[in-house]
Design an enzyme around this catalytic site. Structure first.
Site, mmCIF file in Angstrom:
data_model
loop_
_atom_site.group_PDB
_atom_site.id
_atom_site.type_symbol
_atom_site.label_atom_id
_atom_site.label_comp_id
_atom_site.label_asym_id
_atom_site.label_seq_id
_atom_site.Cartn_x
_atom_site.Cartn_y
_atom_site.Cartn_z
ATOM 1 N N ASP A 1 -4.964 -2.418 -2.737
ATOM 2 C CA ASP A 1 -6.259 -1.759 -2.910
ATOM 3 C C ASP A 1 -6.213 -0.741 -4.053
ATOM 4 O OD1 ASP A 1 -4.854 0.403 -1.888
ATOM 5 O OD2 ASP A 1 -5.931 0.462 0.016
ATOM 6 N N ASP B 1 0.845 -1.198 0.000
ATOM 7 C CA ASP B 1 0.000 0.000 0.000
ATOM 8 C C ASP B 1 0.877 1.242 0.000
ATOM 9 O OD1 ASP B 1 -2.389 1.387 -0.047
ATOM 10 O OD2 ASP B 1 -2.644 1.385 2.126
ATOM 11 N N GLY B 2 0.310 2.340 -0.501
ATOM 12 C CA GLY B 2 0.999 3.618 -0.502
ATOM 13 C C GLY B 2 0.079 4.721 -0.039
ATOM 14 N N HIS C 1 -9.907 -0.384 3.843
ATOM 15 C CA HIS C 1 -10.740 -0.074 5.003
ATOM 16 C C HIS C 1 -11.936 -1.020 5.106
ATOM 17 C CE1 HIS C 1 -8.275 3.496 5.336
ATOM 18 N NE2 HIS C 1 -8.520 3.722 4.062
ATOM 19 N N ASP D 1 -1.528 -0.336 5.261
ATOM 20 C CA ASP D 1 -2.085 1.015 5.266
ATOM 21 C C ASP D 1 -1.553 1.799 6.456
ATOM 22 O OD1 ASP D 1 -4.385 2.984 4.390
ATOM 23 O OD2 ASP D 1 -4.684 2.687 6.529
ATOM 24 N N GLU E 1 2.087 3.781 -4.184
ATOM 25 C CA GLU E 1 1.502 2.469 -4.467
ATOM 26 C C GLU E 1 2.461 1.646 -5.329
ATOM 27 O OE1 GLU E 1 -1.183 1.264 -3.207
ATOM 28 O OE2 GLU E 1 -2.616 2.873 -2.800
#
Length: 237
Positions: A81, A19-20, A135, A145, A58
């Protein structure tokens, strides 16, 4: 800032979460990844840039995680995501290369150097790309995250590296279905300029913290967890 990578060689499918994040877009950014070798080690990775974008982070997360896993020579399942990342590397990149890194709109491809680096790695590996909704209570996605956002804010992050059985976060594919994904979020908490608020949706929380230097945010899955987070922050609602 990049975390030093070591070489690991184990058998079986490797699981990666990546994730970024950036505060402001562009702004300070961070990336996070978890690389899990079944019956082996789990390694958390992370890094930070002072001025970047969410999409660049990302991409960087995927590049760093795949580079770390490359020497194992085993198939990889990577969860992200970012639809931008998945569509770019599985669909768009082929047309971009063919057209000299020019988009269909006749514009230069953004983040070209990162796409080139990622594509070179991908050609050496067998990778299954999986979209992991953000989320949604998926433990692996929540962890990366957290790493990315904390690093983007310039906070210290303790990164795990040890045997898989000692890792407290469930990275199994089953966490994408059933209890974990159906569990209802109790609240989203934000901390801006020393004042905490709770929100019923992520959109409301994001609107309050986005672009605010030093802002904090976190999801609580229960009333007790909400109280624990507020205590850690040293504030009350």
């Amino acid at each position: 800032m990049c975390i030093t990578k070591s070489t690991v060689i184990l058998s079986s499918v490797i699981t990666i979460y990546a994730d970024g994040s950036s505060i402001g877009n562009p702004g300070p950014g961070g990336w996070g990844a978890v690389v899990s070798f079944p019956k082996g080690i789990v390694k958390e990775l992370g890094g930070r840039e002072e001025h970047t974008t969410n999409n660049r982070m990302e991409l960087q997360a995927a590049i760093e995680a795949l580079e770390y896993a490359l020497s194992a020579g085993e198939p990889v399942t990577l969860y992200t995501d970012s639809s931008y990342l998945i569509n770019g590397i599985t669909k768009w990149v082929h047309g971009w290369k063919k057209n000299g890194w020019i988009t269909g709109a006749k514009e230069p491809v953004l983040n070209k150097e990162l796409w080139e680096e990622l594509h070179l790695i991908v050609e050496k590996m067998e990778i299954t790309w999986k979209h992991s909704p953000g989320h949604a209570g998926i433990p692996g996605n929540e962890r990366v995250d957290e790493i990315a956002n904390n690093l983007a804010r310039g906070e210290n992050v303790t990164l795990f590296e040890d045997e898989q059985e000692k890792y407290s976060i469930d990275l199994s594919p089953e966490t994408h279905i059933g209890k974990t994904t159906s569990r209802k979020t109790y609240s989203y908490l934000s901390l801006v300029n020393g004042k905490a608020e709770n929100h019923s949706t992520w959109k409301e929380c994001e609107a309050r913290v986005k672009g605010v230097q030093g802002a904090k945010f976190k999801k609580a899955m229960s009333e007790s967890e909400e109280k624990k987070i507020l205590k850690e922050w040293g504030v009350a609602l």
